[in-house]
Each structure stands twice: as C-alpha cells, then as structure tokens.
Design an enzyme around this catalytic site. Structure first.
Site, PDB file in Angstrom:
ATOM      1  CD  GLU A 125      -2.854   1.384   2.219  1.00  0.00           C
ATOM      2  OE1 GLU A 125      -2.731   0.536   3.225  1.00  0.00           O
ATOM      3  OE2 GLU A 125      -3.874   2.124   2.348  1.00  0.00           O
ATOM      4  CB  ALA A 258       0.528  -2.563  11.547  1.00  0.00           C
ATOM      5  CG  MET A 259      -0.036  -3.345   4.782  1.00  0.00           C
ATOM      6  SD  MET A 259      -0.904  -1.637   4.317  1.00  0.00           S
ATOM      7  CE  MET A 259      -2.240  -2.328   3.230  1.00  0.00           C
ATOM      8  CD  GLU A 260      -5.107  -2.091   5.442  1.00  0.00           C
ATOM      9  OE1 GLU A 260      -3.944  -1.755   6.076  1.00  0.00           O
ATOM     10  OE2 GLU A 260      -5.626  -1.550   4.570  1.00  0.00           O
ATOM     11  CG  ASN A 261      -0.147  -7.000   3.864  1.00  0.00           C
ATOM     12  OD1 ASN A 261      -0.205  -5.960   2.952  1.00  0.00           O
ATOM     13  ND2 ASN A 261       0.747  -6.821   4.783  1.00  0.00           N
ATOM     14  CG  HIS A 293      -6.233   0.055  12.556  1.00  0.00           C
ATOM     15  ND1 HIS A 293      -7.140   1.509  12.605  1.00  0.00           N
ATOM     16  CD2 HIS A 293      -5.621   0.042  11.385  1.00  0.00           C
ATOM     17  CE1 HIS A 293      -7.002   2.197  11.136  1.00  0.00           C
ATOM     18  NE2 HIS A 293      -6.117   1.326  10.578  1.00  0.00           N
ATOM     19  CD  GLU A 294      -3.064  -2.121  10.609  1.00  0.00           C
ATOM     20  OE1 GLU A 294      -3.563  -2.578   9.480  1.00  0.00           O
ATOM     21  OE2 GLU A 294      -2.670  -1.269  10.848  1.00  0.00           O
ATOM     22  CD  GLU A 316      -6.459   3.075   6.637  1.00  0.00           C
ATOM     23  OE1 GLU A 316      -6.735   3.175   8.028  1.00  0.00           O
ATOM     24  OE2 GLU A 316      -6.052   2.183   6.021  1.00  0.00           O
TER      25      GLU A 316
END
Ligand code: TRP
Ligand code: ZN
Length: 854
Positions: A125, A258-261, A293-294, A316
């Site tokens: 992202e 962090a990232m929600e992959n 959140h993720e 978001e």
C-alpha cells in the site's frame, strides 16, 4: 526508463475511469534472492472495454520476458514508458505472463519487496506492488492470488491459506479477490508464538505472531490482543474471520505502524513486541489498538475495499472509528475519548489550519503516500462518530449491516457509503457530505441569552476559514451535544443533541427554575473549535460538576490554557485555576487515569496555537518559561497532596498492563512531573533506581533529563538496553523531547553522531528527528538551527526513503505562525530543500505545499 524525474502530474478524482479489463486470477512465483529475485506473474485477463492494456511498472523492475497466450508480442505491440507498460491486448480472454528481476538488497525505501535484518518482506500500500512486478496496481482491480515462494529460508509466508509447505518452497492460496496493495510476502528465520480462535460459527483459525528468534517472550500481548479483537468484531459488528490462518509478522524496518495485508498483517515491531521491562503502558495500549485496527480492516478495507485512493477514508476513517470503539470497550471510554481528542487537536487541527489542509476525501494528489494523514484517518473517524450520533445507535447498526451486505466484494466509494446510510435510515445526507469534501475546521461560536423567567436561548454561528484551493465554505450540519447544570450542581437537562444546519441558528430551553451553566459540545460531538464566553469561575464550576467527563476535562483544559496564555503575556498564575486544581486533587472518587489527564498541562504547542488564534505571535521561549512556572506554582501550592497521591498510587505487585494499573501509574507519574520542579529531581532519582518496569523507568528518566540531572541514568539506561532496539529508540527520543530547549539542537547533533544512530532504520530516524520536533522551543530555536538540522536530514533521507522524509517534513507545517526572523530561517530551510537536485515526488510535493503558505 527514459524518465529520471518522477511524474509531478496530479491525479484527479474526476478523471476516474473503470479498468477496461477484468482480472480473473493472479498467479505469482518468486525465486527469492537478496540481489536478484525472479518473479513470474501469470495474469488471466478478459477485455470488457476498448483500449490498451496498461500496467504499472516501477523503475527498478527489470522486465526479462513477456508473452500473451504463450506468444511473444512483437516490439510494435508493446512499450515501456516512465512507470507504465502498455500492451496491445487481444479481445476476449487471454493470459499475460511476465518474468522480471528485482534487487531487494538495494531497496532502502521499505516499499515493494525489501530486506529487513535478512528477512524478506513487502509493503504494497498504496502503490508498492508495481515495484515487484508489472500489474494494474489500483485498488479496483481485484483477483484471487496463488503464490509460490522458492527460498532456503525456513519460514515462507503469503496471503490466504497454506497449500504446500515443503523444504525450499511453499504455496499459498488466497481465495478472496483482492487488490494488489493487499498482497504480502515474508520469508525469513522466524519463530511463531501461536494460538487459536474458534469463530462464532465454529470454524477454528490458527493464529501466529511471527518474530525473530529471541523475541518470543515479547509477543504474548499481541496474541492476546488479536484474540480480543476477533471476539469483539463478532460481538459488536457480527463480523467473522474468513480464512484458516491469521499471521502477523513483526518487522524492524517499517515505514508506518502496520499493514492489513489479507491474512498476513505486517507490523512495525514496536507495535508487536512488549514486555514490562521494555514497553510502557502507552505502548501496550497502542499495541492492542493497532492489532485491533489491522484485524478490523479484514472487513472494512479488505472484503470491502476502495474504488480509488481518493476513497482512502472509506476504509481508514471507519477502521480508526472501530479501533477507537474497541479500545473504549476494553479500557475506559472517558479516558479514550479524551486521548483521541487530544491527538486530533494536536495533529489534525494543526494540519487543517495550515498549508497542508485538505478534505477528508481529497480531490487531487501528486503522491498518494502524502495523504495518509491525520485528516483522512482521525477526522475521517470523527465523521463516522458524527454520523452515528445523527442517526442513532440503531440506525448505525442497520446502516453497517446494509453496508456489509450490499458491498461485500466491492471496491466502493464515499457516495456508496452515504447512500447506505440514507437507504437504511431515510435520512438525507446531502449536507453531511460537505464534511468529506470541504477542508478546514469549523469555528463554532455560542452565545447564551437568559431571559430571567425560565428561558435560555443558545445562539450558534459557524464559520470555516479558507483552506488551500477552497475559499467558499457553506455551512455544514453539526451535531452539538449539550446539557444544562443548575448552580447547585444538579443536571437539569441531560445530554441533548442539537442539530445545527444553518450558518446561524438558535435553540431554546424553557421552564428552567434558575439560570443554568451550559455544558456544550459534550463528548466532543463534532470536530470543531468551540468559542464561548465563559469566565474562569464558570469553567471551574464545570470542572467540578459536569457529568460528562469529556466536557469536565475540557473545562479544566481551557482554564489551564487561558491561564498560560495570560502568563505568557506577563500575568501571575491564576488563583481560580490553582484552587480548581486543589478541588480536583481532593476528589477521592475520580478515576486516577482521568485525574492524570486533568493534571497534565497543555503542551507548549497548544499554547502557541491559542496565542496565534488571538492574532498574536507566539514566542516559544516565553511559552516554555510560562509553562514551567505554572507547573512549579501548582507543585508548591499543592505539594503535600501531590506527595500523598504519589505515595498512594504506587501499584504493588507484579507489573500488569491493564487499564486500571496503568491509570494509577499515570496519575502517580503526573504527580511526579509536578513534584520534580520542587524537589530538584530527588523523587525521579529514587524512582529511576527502584522501577521494575519501563513505564516508570522512562518517566523518571524524562524528569531527570528535564532538570539536567540525567547523565548517570542515561549511561546506565544505555548499558542495560543497548541490545534492545526499541528501547534504544526511546533513549534517543527522550533525550530530545525533554532536553532543555537551549540544548536541544546541540543534543540532536551529538546524537546524530552516535554509533547507534542507524538513520536508515525508520524507527531510529523518527526517534531522533521526531524527538527534536516534539521539543517545541528547542525545534523553534530563534537562530533557526532546528530548521537547518531538520532540512539537512530530510534531504539526506529523501534519496534513501522518500516516504519517511516526506512524513517528517510536516514539522514545518506551522512555520508561518512565528515571528519574522524565524519565518525567514524556516523559509530558507524550505528553499534549500526545494533547490536540491533529484528530490523525490514525495518530498517535493510536501515542501512545495508548505512553502506556498507564505
Ligand atoms: N493501511 C495501513 C493502516 O492504516 C497503513 C499504511 C498505508 C501503511 N501505507 C503504508 C503502513 C505504508 C506501512 C507502510 O493500517
Ligand atoms: Zn488502517
């Protein structure tokens, strides 16, 4: 590769066109090698409209071969230009196969496929996937992914469910169609801390938190937080997880939180790893919140994604709102609301009132990474809160259920989102939509009129100042929660939401026995600046009696801010305020965490905003001095009570990070902060020696730094923790954030020469630069040395990691607030950046916008 300068052409919302091809399936095969990783991509397309097949491709991708349905197109049928690959594609269905090679070891930007301590990891992202392989790198092109990874590394992960896990290779299958930005791959020598979760429909999910060998003892809290998140999303939103496994990986080099992959979240290790000795209460709370959140993105972001990046707030804003609700349910709603408003005001209001102001849904951008902002995230979340207030809890539940039913599998827009609310509740949201399209913080003015016979009239007017590119700001709907309190402290009218829709509007309350005190904007019911005439005793009254804890805190905050502003102009500390603090401290029934928030003085930046708001020029040194003086005055006036609080709130027994123990510690440490001004650092020294946890140890260290007595403590702190990266980050940060302003830039220069200043590591860079910019009077040193230091490092960082350089440049966003001399220096620093050759698109867009403020 005939274009060395990155494209500066803005992308515009109204230019959106659907992609002319469907992508039915994506198959990827990786042969991992640090210097030359091979990627084979097999993409099953189907034409649905006229036009060429246009793929995005990053500059560093070496394209080795290309075929369509097994045949190589000839040179006239395809071309690579700048960051795109254009192919004359056939009609109907066809398969495109590409093979390319990239060099992860040369990738310092932490975008695409890169290495962190020998571990391969990805960040896609918003537009990172194009640096891995040519692809329609846009969120409205969604496909199921099948991924093969070949490597000698022991752990090989990607999205979805595992198909094959063998020596040297692994295959993963993600059945849920997803855009490229949710792709992830991780390969390394990792250890799992594992658990499981049984969903509400009885499916068992394997959970793993993957960390580097040795870090396992610090991963337990993240796992517990994940389990709480999964349960909460089922209980509150009825959302169940949809794969057999959920993996989280902690990475040391990471651009953001962090990232929600899909099925494979990747986290900055500071949001995973925690032990009492290394993490503070605030760290624990953030870990729980970001894990939530993720995870929550699995529905709000992944199952329903965004049509284009202008719709970023769709995922978001909503997901931040959901994580705020989660934290509020896990901890204290009152405390969480105040913390969120504090963060909103210090980051988002600042953005909305400066040169970087933009709508929650922007209409154009040059570099999308510059729009992952407090406005999109935090103001975006406030908009969801307002919607919920306007349609009620039931309406909100109905609307969310309809949203999930109607849009599951879609790449949706803000229009879709608002239509769902209109259809579910029958409410017209035309005016509400302005909150998404119009930038700027509305200023709401309230006037009271008491007719002497039982009728109170509240007159409101709203006005939104112009922002870059937007001058006309029509009125918006504003939900204003108010309550009325009689002079004896009884609440005579409980919380009522007034809906303001016009530029000026009045509301009346009848049948009141005496003139009440108005508690306004309860719970911070809208992200506005409220102006009202209320004298110090009125505010002290609300601080003592308001039943709404946000409004109660706010009254005290305003009182403190007014006192400080007056003190900067030469006044003595306000007696009324000191008395109100005494009353507050005597309130044995109050929640310690709440009291701690009330005791904390507004930061210097907030005082500067208040002064600038009154059309004066803030003097950072005078602000610093006034704040110190008030703290000292509070401490001398209430020393005995503060000592008692300090003693009585010591938490006995083994450290636990729960909200209650954390609340007591925060009250105790707020008392220490004040006492430190009168005991010359004695209590801080004692606490530094006896502390068995990082919350108290780092607070004690900060207090010692503030009084210039930290030499010994800093040495022993470094010795004890030099092998724990995340703690060394704190060591850098605290020395700057709490340095005496006159020392701050010199300390920053010294620390930048420290052998542990591994500046290419984003966390380390943020610790040093962010520590300095946090130090208001230090960063805004009159000689401009803070600005020069920042500019120097932004330029150095820009060629290594443009995202980080651009993010940190926002420290300049308030530069026009200060005196002419400071403005000259800031301007010179910004111009120096703009003049540099080969600026990234990221930093040049930011600095150009910042510079236009003049
Ligand atoms: N989508 C992520 C989140 O908010 C944030 C994100 C966007 C991000 N771009 C990133 C994280 C780049 C790391 C790096 O949850
Ligand atoms: Zn997010």
């Amino acid at each position: 590769m005939n274009e060395s300068r990155p494209s500066q052409t803005p992308t515009v919302l109204s230019d959106y066109r659907p992609y002319p091809f469907l992508l039915h399936r994506t198959r990827l095969a990786f042969d991992l090698d640090p210097k030359a990783t091979k990627i084979r991509a097999e993409l099953e397309f189907e034409r649905r409209d006229n036009g060429s097949l246009v793929l995005d491709i990053g500059q560093g991708v070496d394209l080795r071969s290309l075929s369509i349905d097994g045949a190589q197109p000839d040179a006239s049928q395809w071309r690579r230009e700048g960051e795109t690959l254009t192919i004359d594609a056939p009609n109907g269905a066809f398969t495109l196969i590409t093979e390319c090679v990239i060099d992860p070891s040369a990738n310092t930007a932490c975008e695409g496929l890169y290495l962190s301590n020998g571990m391969f990891c990805t960040q896609c992202e918003a537009e990172g996937f194009r640096h891995i392989t040519p692809y329609p790198d846009r969120p409205d092109v969604m496909a199921p992914f099948e991924v093969t990874i070949r490597s000698d590394l022991p752990v090989l992960l990607s999205n979805g469910n595992p198909v094959t896990q063998a020596e040297g290779h692994a295959v993963w299958n993600d059945p849920w169609p997803k855009p490229a930005y949710l792709f992830a791959l991780v390969a390394g020598d990792l250890r799992a801390v594992s658990g499981d979760f049984t969903t509400q429909s009885g499916k068992q999910v394997d959970l793993n938190i993957w960390v580097r060998p040795g870090d396992e003892p610090r991963a337990g809290y993240a796992l517990e937080s994940l389990i709480r998140s999964m349960k909460w999303d089922e209980d509150v939103y009825g959302r169940e997880y949809d794969l057999d496994v959920f993996n989280i990986v902690a990475v040391d080099d990471f651009n953001m939180g962090a990232m929600e992959n899909k099925g494979l979240n990747i986290f900055n290790s500071k949001l995973v790893l925690a032990s009492p000795e290394t993490a503070t209460d605030a760290d624990y709370e953030r870990i729980e919140g970001v894990i939530g959140h993720e995870y929550f993105h699995n529905w709000t972001g992944n199952r329903i994604t965004c049509r284009d990046w202008f719709q970023l707030c769709l995922k978001e804003g909503l997901t931040v709102f959901r994580d705020q609700q989660f934290t509020s349910d896990m901890r204290s709603p009152a405390v969480k609301r105040i913390e969120d408003v504090l963060a909103l005001r210090s980051r988002q209001f600042r953005e909305d009132q400066g040169p970087l102001a933009h709508p929650v849904r922007p209409e154009s951008y040059i570099e999308i990474n510059n729009f992952y902002t407090a406005t999109v995230y935090e103001k975006g979340a406030e908009l969801i809160g307002m919607l919920k207030r306007l349609v009620g809890d039931d309406g909100y539940r109905k609307a969310l259920n309809l949203y999930f039913d109607r849009h599951d599998g879609d790449a949706a827009t803000i229009e879709d989102w608002l239509t769902v609310f209109e259809d579910a509740t029958g409410r017209d949201l035309t005016q509400f939509k302005r909150w998404y399209t119009d930038a700027g913080t509305p200023v709401l003015t309230m006037q009271e009129d008491w007719d002497g016979t039982g009728r109170l009239t509240l007159r409101f007017s709203q006005q939104t100042p112009p922002t870059p590119g937007q001058t006309d700001k029509p009125p918006r709907v504003i939900p204003i929660a108010v309550g009325l309190i009689s002079p004896n402290g009884d609440e005579v009218v409980p919380t009522t939401v007034l809906e303001m829709t016009a530029a000026e509007q009045e509301f009346t309350f009848d049948g009141l026995a005496t003139r009440p005190v108005v508690s306004a904007l309860r719970g911070f019911s809208a992200p506005v600046v409220l102006k009202r005439n209320l004298d110090a005793s009125g505010r002290a009254f609300l601080l003592a009696h308001d039943t709404d804890s946000f409004a109660r805190w706010e009254a005290g905050r305003q009182l403190a801010r007014d006192t400080l502003v007056a003190m900067v102009a030469g006044a003595e500390p306000d007696r009324e305020y000191l008395g109100a603090v005494g009353q507050l401290l005597a309130d044995g029934a109050a929640d310690p965490a709440f009291l701690a928030l009330c005791l904390r003085l507004p930061p210097e930046e907030e005082i500067a905003v208040a002064i600038a708001d009154a059309d004066d020029i803030p003097d950072p040194d005078a602000i610093h001095a006034a704040r110190e003086k008030l703290a000292t005055q509070i401490a001398t006036t209430h020393e005995d009570t503060l000592r008692a609080i300090y003693r009585e709130n010591a938490v006995a027994g083994t450290y636990r990070p729960d909200a209650e123990s954390a609340g007591k510690r925060s009250l105790r440490l707020a008392a220490l902060d004040l006492l430190n001004r009168v005991d010359g650092g004695k209590a801080a020294q004692d606490l530094y020696r006896s502390a068995d946890n990082m919350t108290e140890r780092s607070a004690a260290l900060s207090r010692l730094i503030a009084v210039g007595q930290a030499d010994e403590a800093l040495t022993s702190f470094y010795k004890d923790f030099k092998d724990v990266r995340l703690v060394v980050d704190k060591w850098f940060m605290l020395q700057l954030a709490f340095a005496r302003p006159e020392d701050a830039v010199a300390v920053a220069r010294d620390l930048a020469a420290h052998p542990d200043f591994d500046w290419k590591n984003p966390n380390r860079f943020r610790a040093l630069i962010g520590g300095l910019t946090e130090n208001h009077a230090g960063f805004h040193a009159a000689d401009g040395s803070g600005y020069d230091f920042l500019a120097e490092w932004l330029l150095r960082m820009d060629s290594v990691n443009p995202q980080i350089a651009a993010r940190m440049s926002s420290a300049f966003e308030s530069w026009t607030r200060y005196d002419n001399l400071r403005q000259e220096r800031a301007k010179a620093a910004l111009d120096r950046i703009l003049d540099a050759p080969d600026l990234s698109r990221n930093l040049s867009e930011m600095v150009t916008r910042l510079r236009e403020a003049a």
